[in-house]
Design an enzyme around this catalytic site. Sequence first.
Site, PDB file in Angstrom:
ATOM      1  N   ASP A  92      63.476  57.996  46.871  1.00 28.79           N
ATOM      2  CA  ASP A  92      62.499  57.458  45.907  1.00 28.79           C
ATOM      3  C   ASP A  92      62.397  55.952  46.037  1.00 28.79           C
ATOM      4  OD1 ASP A  92      60.892  56.896  43.753  1.00 28.79           O
ATOM      5  OD2 ASP A  92      62.393  57.368  42.235  1.00 28.79           O
ATOM      6  N   GLU A 125      56.510  49.879  41.375  1.00 26.55           N
ATOM      7  CA  GLU A 125      56.170  51.164  40.740  1.00 26.55           C
ATOM      8  C   GLU A 125      57.122  51.464  39.597  1.00 26.55           C
ATOM      9  OE1 GLU A 125      56.382  55.676  40.251  1.00 26.55           O
ATOM     10  OE2 GLU A 125      57.936  54.236  40.673  1.00 26.55           O
TER      11      GLU A 125
HETATM   12  N1  PHE Z   1      57.259  58.302  40.054  1.00 29.84           N
HETATM   13  C1  PHE Z   1      58.540  58.889  39.786  1.00 29.84           C
HETATM   14  C2  PHE Z   1      59.576  57.858  40.168  1.00 29.84           C
HETATM   15  O1  PHE Z   1      59.340  57.018  41.022  1.00 29.84           O
HETATM   16  C3  PHE Z   1      58.777  60.179  40.494  1.00 29.84           C
HETATM   17  C4  PHE Z   1      57.600  61.094  40.583  1.00 29.84           C
HETATM   18  C5  PHE Z   1      56.935  61.260  41.788  1.00 29.84           C
HETATM   19  C6  PHE Z   1      57.130  61.779  39.469  1.00 29.84           C
HETATM   20  C7  PHE Z   1      55.822  62.086  41.884  1.00 29.84           C
HETATM   21  C8  PHE Z   1      56.028  62.631  39.555  1.00 29.84           C
HETATM   22  C9  PHE Z   1      55.362  62.774  40.775  1.00 29.84           C
HETATM   23  O2  PHE Z   1      60.637  57.851  39.621  1.00 29.84           O
HETATM   24 ZN    ZN Z   2      61.639  56.458  40.722  1.00 38.71          ZN
HETATM   25 ZN    ZN Z   3      59.071  57.014  42.922  1.00 33.97          ZN
END
Ligand code: PHE
Ligand code: ZN
Ligand code: ZN
Length: 292
Positions: A92, A125
């Site tokens: 992530d 993000e």
């Molecule tokens: N955006 C979230 C994060 O970075 C994870 C996520 C990805 C949630 C895709 C939903 C869809 O922690």
């Molecule tokens: Zn994340």
């Molecule tokens: Zn993410």
Amino acid sequence: AAAVIVANTDDTPIQATLGETPGVVPSASVTRTDGGRLAARAGTPVTLTLATTIRQITSRNVVAQTRTGDPAKVVTAGAHLDSVPEGPGINDDGSGTAALLEIATRMGASPPVGQAVRFAWWGAEEAGLVGSTKYVEGLSEADRRAIAVYLNFDMVGSPNPGYLAYDGDNSDNVGEGPGPPGSGVLEQVLVDGLAAVGVRAQGTDFDGRSDYGPFIEAGIPSGGLFTGAEENKTAEQAQLWGGEAGRAYDPCYHQRCDRVSNVDQVAFDRNVKAMATGIGRFGVSLDGIPPR
Ligand code: PHE
Ligand code: ZN
Ligand code: ZN
Ligand code: ZN
């Protein structure tokens, strides 16, 4: 006594008994918010509150676009560059970031793209979709209309992977977690891309929890792939895809252990191929995407 950790160089707990437990916060220096010394006697229990805003930092988006294809109908794909402070963020979203870079560098001249293809690596993000939000807010009306589709790739190599596709066409699985894929063309193209590598994908919530949020808010058709975060894989999913039922898709989600070894190479490889299929398909044809 209230105290603030002003420098914390490791992952030690932030609960301590002042002067009594050396080693609990060995590398933290403690100061009162007004700059004075702590007045409490040694042995007085204190709760140390980690300052969340230590300094302001500048974050950037990185955007690259093909020189070929119609710049009035742009296929955009994105992933985020940052991680949470707690960990390195390799799944992530190092996974989406690397996947996108590989696809961008491998895009060839044949077949020629009809649409320009724009690759976006978002900053901040995790701080609340900051980079993608600023980007979309900064688009002129013409620029916004020129984006035909947006494809988002956030977490595409989870160690106990789900194979989940999402787009905004169907309300049937919103708020309900994974379920049958919807019928929207974005989701369908990605589901087909996974089918081509032997995986039966499911649909998942379209809740705006990643960088596609600002795009759907701006009325831009969006979708993406996701191998799952903190939620548990179900028994049916483990039967379908392997892996462990009743365990998180990514047990290291937002943690220090989200390192290179946290990425499932097979899931990552399949997702890169499905992503490339999606980007290629929309780069060549916008069939099924309503004009705006
Ligand atoms: N955006 C979230 C994060 O970075 C994870 C996520 C990805 C949630 C895709 C939903 C869809 O922690
Ligand atoms: Zn994340
Ligand atoms: Zn993410
Ligand atoms: Zn859908």
